[in-house]
Write an enzyme that holds these catalytic residues in place. Structure first.
Site, short mmCIF file in Angstrom:
data_model
loop_
_atom_site.label_atom_id
_atom_site.label_comp_id
_atom_site.label_asym_id
_atom_site.label_seq_id
_atom_site.Cartn_x
_atom_site.Cartn_y
_atom_site.Cartn_z
N THR A 128 49.83 24.27 31.44
CA THR A 128 48.77 22.97 30.38
C THR A 128 47.58 23.82 30.46
OG1 THR A 128 48.33 22.75 32.99
CG2 THR A 128 50.18 21.39 31.62
N CYS A 129 46.92 23.10 29.47
CA CYS A 129 45.41 23.95 29.20
C CYS A 129 44.70 23.27 31.00
CB CYS A 129 44.88 23.14 28.72
SG CYS A 129 45.45 24.22 27.26
N ASP A 130 45.18 23.55 31.60
CA ASP A 130 43.99 23.01 32.79
C ASP A 130 43.97 24.51 34.60
OD1 ASP A 130 43.41 22.28 35.78
OD2 ASP A 130 44.11 20.00 34.97
N LYS A 149 42.94 15.88 26.03
CA LYS A 149 43.62 16.04 27.84
C LYS A 149 43.24 15.33 28.25
CE LYS A 149 41.92 21.02 28.68
NZ LYS A 149 40.82 20.48 28.01
N ASN A 181 48.53 16.62 29.23
CA ASN A 181 48.17 16.96 28.48
C ASN A 181 49.81 17.31 27.16
OD1 ASN A 181 47.49 21.10 28.59
ND2 ASN A 181 46.36 18.86 29.98
#
EC number: 4.1.1.17
Lengths: 376, 376
Positions: A323-325, B47, A366
């Site tokens: 994920t973009c986290d 997101k 996401n």
């Protein structure tokens, strides 16, 4: 990794990560608990993995169930167990949820405060309650906070309040902490439980039951004592502290019942370095903290990971999710050794993932689907 | 708390916690970004909250979208925006997902490594790519790890590799960290971006775009600079570092777009003490870390909480969620001041919950439903 899981994964055609749980292992684990503690009732902690197939198997084997909510109570009833085999083990309940559980036939409730006793007295009159006491959790992989339970000195007051309100003051419960590898932890807790029994008896109330909670470890990377060792230590501690008047006992294994019964298959999405001279590779999988591996938080649980290239030379890498986290990193402080030959597109098998993976998964952070689950 | 949300909650009859997002606030936020940075394209970070109503409104207002996955790309297309308004901003992508995005019309991709460039060259030939660079994130509430981006010195190599592979080396991106209240952070990052532009130009490749990421704060308990102050600081830094040859610019607000547009209504389930002389009450809500408030992890974000008893005398309490999980505690290290008169059954309003609540919710841990969401 069982032969059945291997075979299942060989034939699976769907894309994306998944967890596969082998019911044969769950059956073996249930039987190991039943053998090690023959006089103790097993209440499976549904929250660990509420898959209907697991609940049905355990119902059939004779297990009872520890439920955290009306939702879980309904799942257990749907799996074929009667309400008499259910403990509503959450000390934090809305009064209308207590009423609903009572309506469904549940008669055993956890408490740790007078306020909760009052709710149960109103919404589930005449039921049995047990009071949870705080435990220090020394030796647990995840020591519990003070969220559940009251100090042992307060427990007789809470139980007396229950007794005066027309409830049955049934016993006490404790939880030694998750992944508890220190066998002495049960001894300390049982000594404290016996003291509560004595003080309550002094007030004319005879308690009958000790709920010893869960905390039985699954086998991750560290060696942990097996179930028989736990059984022996617990039986010894019970005899030491309760003598000839052994109470009824309950255990609530969750991770210990299903943890080693399942594994996750995932895929390597990217392998890269942050600079030309970076000593450590970053390996990104298609599963991370938000889709099943939440228990890597603070790198608490270190799952065994197998690849088709095991045996090749290894090197440390940071392991992260897709994920973009930025918090979606599994192992960074202590990098993970993986084969140097590992490549993008390779499958990896993450073992001992039967507990707290499907339920900790987000609804779709996401835009990635929740963890797919197969119970075979 | 807007009048529309107040009215909605007054009429709501369903049980359980919920988040309510007011589209009027989202509209105001979009317009504030557009006004503050008139020459910059807004790519909403899906997101943060992918509710279809939010995506449709932003599509209508002319926003573009930063997507983390094919799932999010499909949601944006379904909301009515064309693929030319989509950036596939995740640096970690399966090659078959890149191919699927390309098939859907997406032509803008993030990279931070040669391996990712190679995948895009094969699966999305001729597309534009931008290279993410590491940023130190000083001043951010949640400094980012090194998960995304490469060191700035490596970016020209990655972009040159893209150029040689038939892709368009389009620009660079950075992210100053979430809830970034230090306006100087953008200045540092833009100076670094300009250096990458110069080095890449020296190699005969002309970059055109700077993606300045997100990090724009929502208003929680601390005062943070407003959007106009960000706009001014960013414009100044762009002029300082790029002179008369200003690049195209993109921002990717997520929390800054929807954070303050939503609030959560929850209920007090239990108030208790752990011992007779406990100075601090425990207040348990029907929502916690597993059903929307994951961002209280490490007590990083401190949400403003309103009750109907505000104005009464307050006292500190530990605030916790309803699950049988000891990590489901919201504020313990720094207890939260709440009215002494607060009672079981009271509603509380948790503000600035429009971002990262619905998507961080688990599928149903402990048998509790995922966070209910209303967009009005």
């Amino acid at each position: 990794m069982t032969e059945r899981i291997r075979e299942f994964l060989r034939r699976r055609t769907e894309d994306g990560p998944c967890v596969v749980v082998d019911l044969d292992v769950v059956r073996d684990n249930y039987e190991a608990f039943a053998r090690a503690l023959p006089d103790t009732s097993v209440y499976y902690a549904v929250k660990a993995n509420p898959a209907p197939e697991i609940l049905s198997l355990l119902a059939e084997l004779g297990s009872s169930f520890d439920c955290a909510s009306v939702g879980e109570i309904e799942m257990v009833l749907a799996a074929g167990a009667g309400a008499e085999r259910i403990s509503y083990g959450n000390t934090i309940k809305k009064e209308r949820d207590i009423a609903r559980a009572f309506e469904l036939g549940v008669r055993l409730f956890a408490v740790d405060s007078d306020a909760e006793v009052d709710k149960i007295a109103r919404a589930a009159p005449g039921s049995k309650v047990f009071c949870r006491i705080l435990c220090d959790g020394v030796g647990a992989e995840w020591p519990l906070s003070k969220k559940f339970g009251c100090v042992p000195e307060m427990a007789p007051d809470v139980l007396e309040q229950a007794h005066r309100s027309g409830l049955v003051a049934h016993g006490v419960s404790f939880h030694v902490g998750s992944q508890q590898a220190n066998l002495g932890a049960w001894d300390n807790a049982l000594a404290t439980a016996a003291a509560v029994f004595r003080e309550t008896a002094r007030r004319g109330i005879e308690l009958k039951m000790v709920n010893m909670g869960g905390g039985f470890p699954a086998r991750y990377l560290k060696d942990v004592p097996g179930v028989p060792a736990y059984g022996q230590a617990i039986f010894q501690a019970l005899s030491d502290h309760f003598g000839n008047r052994l109470p009824e006992t309950i255990i609530e294994p969750g991770r210990g019942m299903v943890g080693d019964a399942g594994l996750i298959e995932a895929e390597v999405v990217l392998i890269s370095r942050k600079s030309a001279d970076d000593a450590v590779r970053w390996v990104y999988l298609d599963i991370g903290k938000f889709h099943g591996l939440a228990e890597t938080m603070d790198e608490a649980i270190r799952y065994p990971i197998r690849t088709a290239r095991d045996g090749d030379e290894t090197a440390p890498c940071v392991l992260a999710g897709p994920t973009c986290d930025s918090v979606d990193v599994l192992y960074e402080k202590t990098p993970y050794e993986l084969p140097v030959s590992l490549s993008i597109g390779d499958k990896v098998l993450i073992e001992a993932c039967g507990a707290y993976t499907t339920t900790y998964s987000t609804v779709g952070f996401n835009g990635f689907a929740p963890l797919a689950s197969y119970v075979i």
